[in-house]
Scaffold this active site. Structure first.
Site, short mmCIF file in Angstrom:
data_model
loop_
_atom_site.label_atom_id
_atom_site.label_comp_id
_atom_site.label_asym_id
_atom_site.label_seq_id
_atom_site.Cartn_x
_atom_site.Cartn_y
_atom_site.Cartn_z
N LEU A 9 0.84 -1.20 0.00
CA LEU A 9 0.00 0.00 0.00
C LEU A 9 0.88 1.25 0.00
O LEU A 9 1.72 1.42 0.87
CB LEU A 9 -0.91 0.02 1.23
CG LEU A 9 -1.80 -1.22 1.43
CD1 LEU A 9 -2.81 -0.96 2.54
CD2 LEU A 9 -2.52 -1.59 0.14
N GLY A 12 -1.21 6.66 0.08
CA GLY A 12 -1.40 7.79 0.99
C GLY A 12 -0.49 8.97 0.65
O GLY A 12 0.50 8.83 -0.08
N ARG A 16 2.87 14.60 6.55
CA ARG A 16 3.81 15.04 7.58
C ARG A 16 5.26 15.10 7.09
O ARG A 16 6.13 15.64 7.76
CB ARG A 16 3.70 14.13 8.81
CG ARG A 16 2.58 14.56 9.74
CD ARG A 16 2.45 13.62 10.92
NE ARG A 16 1.83 12.36 10.53
CZ ARG A 16 1.81 11.28 11.30
NH1 ARG A 16 2.41 11.29 12.48
NH2 ARG A 16 1.22 10.17 10.90
N GLY A 79 -9.31 4.52 2.69
CA GLY A 79 -8.93 3.57 3.74
C GLY A 79 -8.14 2.38 3.23
O GLY A 79 -8.09 2.11 2.03
N ASP A 103 5.79 2.33 3.51
CA ASP A 103 6.58 3.23 4.36
C ASP A 103 7.17 2.50 5.57
O ASP A 103 7.50 3.12 6.57
CB ASP A 103 5.72 4.42 4.82
CG ASP A 103 4.50 4.00 5.62
OD1 ASP A 103 4.31 2.79 5.86
OD2 ASP A 103 3.72 4.90 6.01
N ASN A 170 -1.34 -3.11 16.11
CA ASN A 170 -1.31 -3.70 14.77
C ASN A 170 -0.18 -3.04 13.98
O ASN A 170 -0.18 -1.82 13.81
CB ASN A 170 -2.67 -3.45 14.10
CG ASN A 170 -2.67 -3.78 12.63
OD1 ASN A 170 -1.89 -4.60 12.17
ND2 ASN A 170 -3.57 -3.12 11.90
#
Ligand code: UD1
Ligand code: CA
Length: 454
Positions: A9, A12, A16, A79, A103, A170
C-alpha cells in the site's frame, strides 16, 4: 505449495513529510523506502508484487526502481481496506496474499518468511503481526479475549478509554488466504470514526466465518517502524545503517567508525578491507579484499579490485583494478576503466577513459575521453583537451609515453608508443613512436635588458 503474492500500500499522501515528493519515494541510503519493501517481499518468496498507488501515482510509478512490479490505482484514499480492494484481480483465491506498507522499509525477509510459515502450518485464515509498544497512541489495538485469543482490531479513533490502554498494536502487516481476503473485503463497510474502509475489519469478519485468526507478536519492533516524518526517516536510516554495517563487520570488513559510515544495502565488500570514517558507499558498488577506503570518500556504483587505496575521493560508475591508488581529492567520473597498479593522485579528474596497468597520473591533471595505455607517466598539469566548443573528441596515448608537465593534448590526437612530450607543449598533431615532441616557443635570453631598463 501455495503461491505467495504481495500487495504494497502506497497511495497515501504522507503529509507530515512536508514534501513535494511522495512519502514512499523518500530515500534511506540512496534507495527509496518502497523499493526496500518490494525487494524484501520478493526476497521472501512473493512471486508477484502489486503496488497500490494514489497520491502522485505517476511519480511513484516512475520513482520505483525495482523491476517486474504491477500497479493498481486508488484514485481516492478511502482507507486501507479500500486500497486493497483496488488490487482487484491481483487477489488470487488460491494464493496467500501478503499485505505490506510502502513506508515500513525496515521489515526483513526472514521475519516475513517465518510469518508465512506460521500462517500455513497453523492453517490461519489471516495472520497479522502485532507489536508491544510503550506508547500505542494512534495505532490500531489488538483485542484479545480472557483466554488470550485474537478477537479484533480497534482503531485508535474508534477505541474506548479502556481499549486505548491496550499496548499491543497492529503493525499493518498481514498474510491472508486469498479467498478469505476476497470474501471479507466484499463485506466491509465504512461505519466508523473516520468513514473509511478498514482492512483491519477483515480480520474479525474472517474470524466470524469460523476460521483461525492469529496475531503474532513481533520480536524486533524496529522492523515494523513506519515512517511518517523526516525525523522518523532519519531514525529508520540509523537503524538500517547499523544493520548493514554490522553485516559487513561480521563478514570480515573493518569499519573504523560505524556511526559515521553510510553503506547502501546492495554494496559488496571483501574481507580485510578497511573503511575509514566519513564514507558514503552506495548503489551497486563492489569493493574487493584488502582495500582501504576513506576517510571521507564517496563511491557510487563503483567496482574496486583487491588492495585498492581510495583516499578522500569521489568515484562514480567506474572500475578500478588491483593495487591501484586513488586520491586524495581525485574525481573519477562515469565510465572509467582504470587498470592494476595505477596511480591516480591528488586533484586528478578522470572521465570516460581507459587507463592501462601501471600508468601514473600523480597530480593535478584532467584525463577525459582518453584511451591511455600501460606505464604512461602523465606529468603534473597534463590536460586532455577533449572539447572543441561543439563536440567531444578522444585522445589516444600509447604504452610507455611520457607526458611532460603542463602539456595539452588537443583531441582528436594520438601519441604513439614510447614518445616524450616536452613540458608545456600544446600537441595538436599525432606524434609518432619513440620521438620527442616539442610544441612551444623556444626560450630566448635577452642580454643587457636589465641594464637598459635602468
Ligand atoms: C493503519 C492500521 C492500524 C495500524 C497502523 C500501523 C487500518 C485501518 N489501520 O493505521 O491498525 O496500527 O496502520 O501503522 O488499516 N493507505 C492507502 N490508501 C488508503 C489509506 C492508506 O494506500 O486509503 C496506505 C498508506 O499510504 C500507508 C498505509 O496504507 O502506507 C497505512 O495507512 P495509514 O493511514 O498510515 O494507516 P493508519 O491510520 O496509521
Ligand atoms: Ca501510519
Amino acid at each position: 505449495m501455495k503461491n505467495l503474492k504481495a500487495i504494497i500500500l502506497a497511495a497515501g499522501e504522507g503529509s507530515r513529510m512536508k514534501s513535494k515528493k511522495p512519502k514512499v519515494l523518500h530515500e534511506i541510503l540512496n534507495k527509496s523506502m518502497v523499493d526496500y519493501v518490494i525487494e524484501t517481499a520478493k526476497g521472501c518468496g512473493a512471486g508477484e508484487v502489486c503496488v497500490v498507488v494514489g497520491h502522485k501515482a505517476e511519480m511513484v510509478k516512475e520513482g520505483i526502481k525495482s523491476e517486474g512490479v504491477s500497479f493498481a490505482l486508488q484514485a481516492e484514499q478511502k482507507g486501507t481496506g479500500h486500497a486493497v480492494m483496488m488490487a482487484g484481480d491481483f487477489i488470487d483465491e488460491n494464493s496467500d496474499m501478503m499485505i505490506l506498507y510502502g513506508d515500513t522499509p525496515l521489515i526483513t525477509g526472514e521475519t516475513l518468511a517465518k510469518l508465512v510459515e506460521v500462517h500455513r502450518e497453523e492453517g490461519h485464515g489471516v495472520t497479522v503481526v502485532s507489536s508491544k509498544v510503550e506508547d500505542p497512541t494512534g495505532y490500531g489495538r489488538i483485542m484479545r479475549n480472557d483466554a488470550g485469543s485474537f478477537q479484533r482490531i480497534v482503531e485508535h479513533k474508534d477505541a474506548s478509554e479502556t481499549e486505548r490502554l491496550v499496548n499491543e498494536i497492529n503493525t499493518g502487516i498481514y498474510i491472508f488466504n486469498g479467498k478469505d481476503l476476497k470474501d471479507s473485503l466484499g463485506k466491509l463497510n465504512n461505519n466508523n470514526a473516520q468513514g473509511e474502509y478498514y482492512l483491519t475489519d477483515c480480520l474479525e469478519l474472517i474470524l466470524n466465518t469460523g476460521k483461525k485468526v492469529e496475531a503474532v507478536v513481533a520480536k524486533d519492533a524496529d522492523e515494523f517502524f513506519g515512517v511518517n516524518s523526516r525525523v522518523q526517516l532519519a531514525e529508520a536510516a540509523q537503524i538500517m545503517k547499523n544493520r548493514i554495517n554490522r553485516k559487513h563487520m561480521e563478514n570480515g570488513v573493518t569499519i573504523v567508525d560505524p556511526a559515521n559510515t553510510y553503506i547502501g544495502s546492495d554494496v559488496v565488500i571483501g574481507r580485510d578491507t578497511v573503511i575509514l570514517p566519513g564514507c558514503v558507499i552506495e548503489g551497486n558498488t563492489i569493493i574487493g579484499e584488502d582495500c582501504e577506503v576513506g576517510p571521507n570518500s564517496r563511491l557510487t556504483d563503483m567496482k574496486l579490485g583487491d588492495g585498492v587505496t581510495f583516499q578522500t575521493s569521489t568515484g562514480i560508475e567506474s572500475e578500478i583494478g588491483n593495487e591501484t591508488t586513488v586520491g586524495p581529492f581525485a574525481y573519477i567520473r562515469p565510465n572509467c576503466h582504470i587498470g592494476d597498479k595505477v596511480k591516480v593522485g591528488d586533484f586528478v579528474e578522470v572521465k570516460n577513459s581507459n587507463i592501462g596497468n601501471g600508468t601514473k597520473i600523480p597530480h593535478l591533471a584532467y584525463i577525459g575521453d582518453t584511451d591511455a595505455g600501460e606505464k604512461i607517466n602523465f606529468g603534473c598539469g597534463s590536460i586532455m583537451v577533449n572539447y572543441d566548443g561543439k563536440k567531444k573528441h578522444r585522445t589516444v596515448v600509447e604504452d610507455g609515453v611520457f607526458v611532460g608537465c603542463n602539456a595539452n593534448l588537443v583531441a582528436p590526437v594520438t601519441v604513439k608508443k614510447g614518445s616524450y612530450i616536452a613540458a608545456g607543449s600544446t600537441i595538436t598533431k599525432d606524434v609518432p613512436e619513440e620521438v620527442l615532441a616539442v610544441a612551444r616557443a623556444r626560450q630566448t635570453v635577452i642580454e643587457g635588458w636589465i641594464e637598459k631598463r635602468k
